[in-house]
Design an enzyme around this catalytic site. Sequence first.
Site, PDB file in Angstrom:
ATOM      1  N   SER A 139       0.817  -1.214   0.000  1.00  0.00           N
ATOM      2  CA  SER A 139       0.000   0.000   0.000  1.00  0.00           C
ATOM      3  C   SER A 139       0.855   1.270   0.000  1.00  0.00           C
ATOM      4  O   SER A 139       1.542   1.560  -0.977  1.00  0.00           O
ATOM      5  CB  SER A 139      -0.953  -0.045   1.199  1.00  0.00           C
ATOM      6  OG  SER A 139      -1.921   0.966   1.139  1.00  0.00           O
ATOM      7  N   LYS A 177      -0.872  -3.878  -3.406  1.00  0.00           N
ATOM      8  CA  LYS A 177      -2.174  -3.300  -3.033  1.00  0.00           C
ATOM      9  C   LYS A 177      -2.283  -1.927  -3.675  1.00  0.00           C
ATOM     10  O   LYS A 177      -1.601  -0.991  -3.266  1.00  0.00           O
ATOM     11  CB  LYS A 177      -2.340  -3.195  -1.523  1.00  0.00           C
ATOM     12  CG  LYS A 177      -3.689  -2.604  -1.107  1.00  0.00           C
ATOM     13  CD  LYS A 177      -3.833  -2.549   0.403  1.00  0.00           C
ATOM     14  CE  LYS A 177      -5.194  -1.993   0.805  1.00  0.00           C
ATOM     15  NZ  LYS A 177      -5.314  -0.547   0.540  1.00  0.00           N
ATOM     16  N   GLN A 186      -8.840   3.332   0.300  1.00  0.00           N
ATOM     17  CA  GLN A 186     -10.106   3.250   1.019  1.00  0.00           C
ATOM     18  C   GLN A 186     -10.364   4.534   1.807  1.00  0.00           C
ATOM     19  O   GLN A 186      -9.426   5.203   2.232  1.00  0.00           O
ATOM     20  CB  GLN A 186     -10.106   2.066   2.006  1.00  0.00           C
ATOM     21  CG  GLN A 186     -10.186   0.704   1.365  1.00  0.00           C
ATOM     22  CD  GLN A 186      -8.923   0.317   0.636  1.00  0.00           C
ATOM     23  OE1 GLN A 186      -7.820   0.529   1.140  1.00  0.00           O
ATOM     24  NE2 GLN A 186      -9.055  -0.260  -0.548  1.00  0.00           N
TER      25      GLN A 186
END
Length: 484
Positions: A313, A338, A342
Amino acid sequence: MRKSQVVILLICTMLITSFGTYFGIQLTANDDKKQEQRNREGAIFHPSPTAEELDLAKIQKAYELIKESYVEDVEPKKLIEGAVEGMLASLEDPYSVYMNQEKAEQFKNTLDSSFEGIGAEVTEMDGKIIIVAPFKNSPAEKSGLKPYDEIVSVDGEDVTGLDVYEVTLKIRGEKGTKVQLGIVREGVKEPLTIEVVRDTIPIETVFSKVFENDNKKIGYIEITSFSRDTSKDFKEQLAELEKQEIDGLIIDVRGNPGGLLTSVEEIASEFVSDEKPILQIENRDKGREKIFSKSKEKKSYPVAVLTDRGSASASEILAAALKEAEGYPIIGERTFGKGTVQQQIELEDKSNIKLTMYKWLTPDGNWIHQKGIEPDVPVEQADLYELHPLQVDEPLHVDMNNEQVKYAQLILKNLGLEPGRVDGYFNETTEAAVRLFQEENDLPVTGRIDEKTANAMEEKIREKQENVKNDRQLQMALKYFEYN
């Protein structure tokens, strides 16, 4: 009355009747037209139900049917939460989840200064609960948990089928208490049972030092996650390194599971000029926003980035920005992969929906989701860092043959003690190696591996793992600066 008069009267009656019928038809037609017009006008304000409205009506009907007619009483709130969870589950996106009020409150502190637990980031992948990475110096790391370990049970309770937040809540607990995790690990036949003692997990995310190498000062900053204070701490420690006139910098995001996007943007801005974006954000309509640095030029010294399978991420955002925007090399292993962003939306009852709203793309527009970022200089870690923890329910001794004996033999071999074999059969040579280890570490010399000997063996392995000379990836990064 004469006949002629009768005929005239009949004709008049017929004419009157005909006119009456005609005007009656006209009036009826006009009324019908007016009614039709009214219907048309009414249709403007009362349209037929859309497909979406019919679907929502179906949900309402199901809710009322269950609430009124199910064989047992059901709390309305439970039905509503089940519906929301079902909608999010239908997305088949492990990062989009619903947290009720209780879960939301318990998770509110994950980015705060500390929390109690084992210190590991977990996610859902292909329906499995996977450890992304244990935090640095956490109980999870010390107990031997590794990236990509699958959690299948907590304290003997099967957790397959539960979502990531339900599993995490079962793992968390008060400082000093123990939790047993059932772990499925790649390359290991039988599930491992790993016991972890919960502790207070401080979110100290930035660690720095200077290495003297080839008459050069190489700064080193490790970022273990991106929390609220990470960028501030990073800038402070970078400034201290630069005061020492470093000749280069290593940024280590190995085992870093990610965190706040704003934090990584601020750190990347220290190294990326405004010629290329740090990253690009793409929404559902394929619209893209390019996020640029405010810096006009890059650093005067070279930079290298260390990654591994646990870099995910926000770590990947930083690595990709430094690689594609400024050409700094990535050294180590392919990253986790990733590529989504979100946002957490709080609902009226303090419950939360964490929803994937965007994709993030690299400066060149690449989407690394489920692919990861390939290193420029691939380096696999030494076997020393892949050793499995010992679970000694009963002492290991001669003629035993199992996986725990195999792990013990591998530990002995990495400690420089020859066990004779590493296939899991405890023979006389393995016993001699155990005796030698016990002699060297002031333990009762029995040739058997009891809990005390197992703990001592694992402690020695941790000491070797913490010795930077055994870290192949770090050593390669230091070597890079000999030529740059």
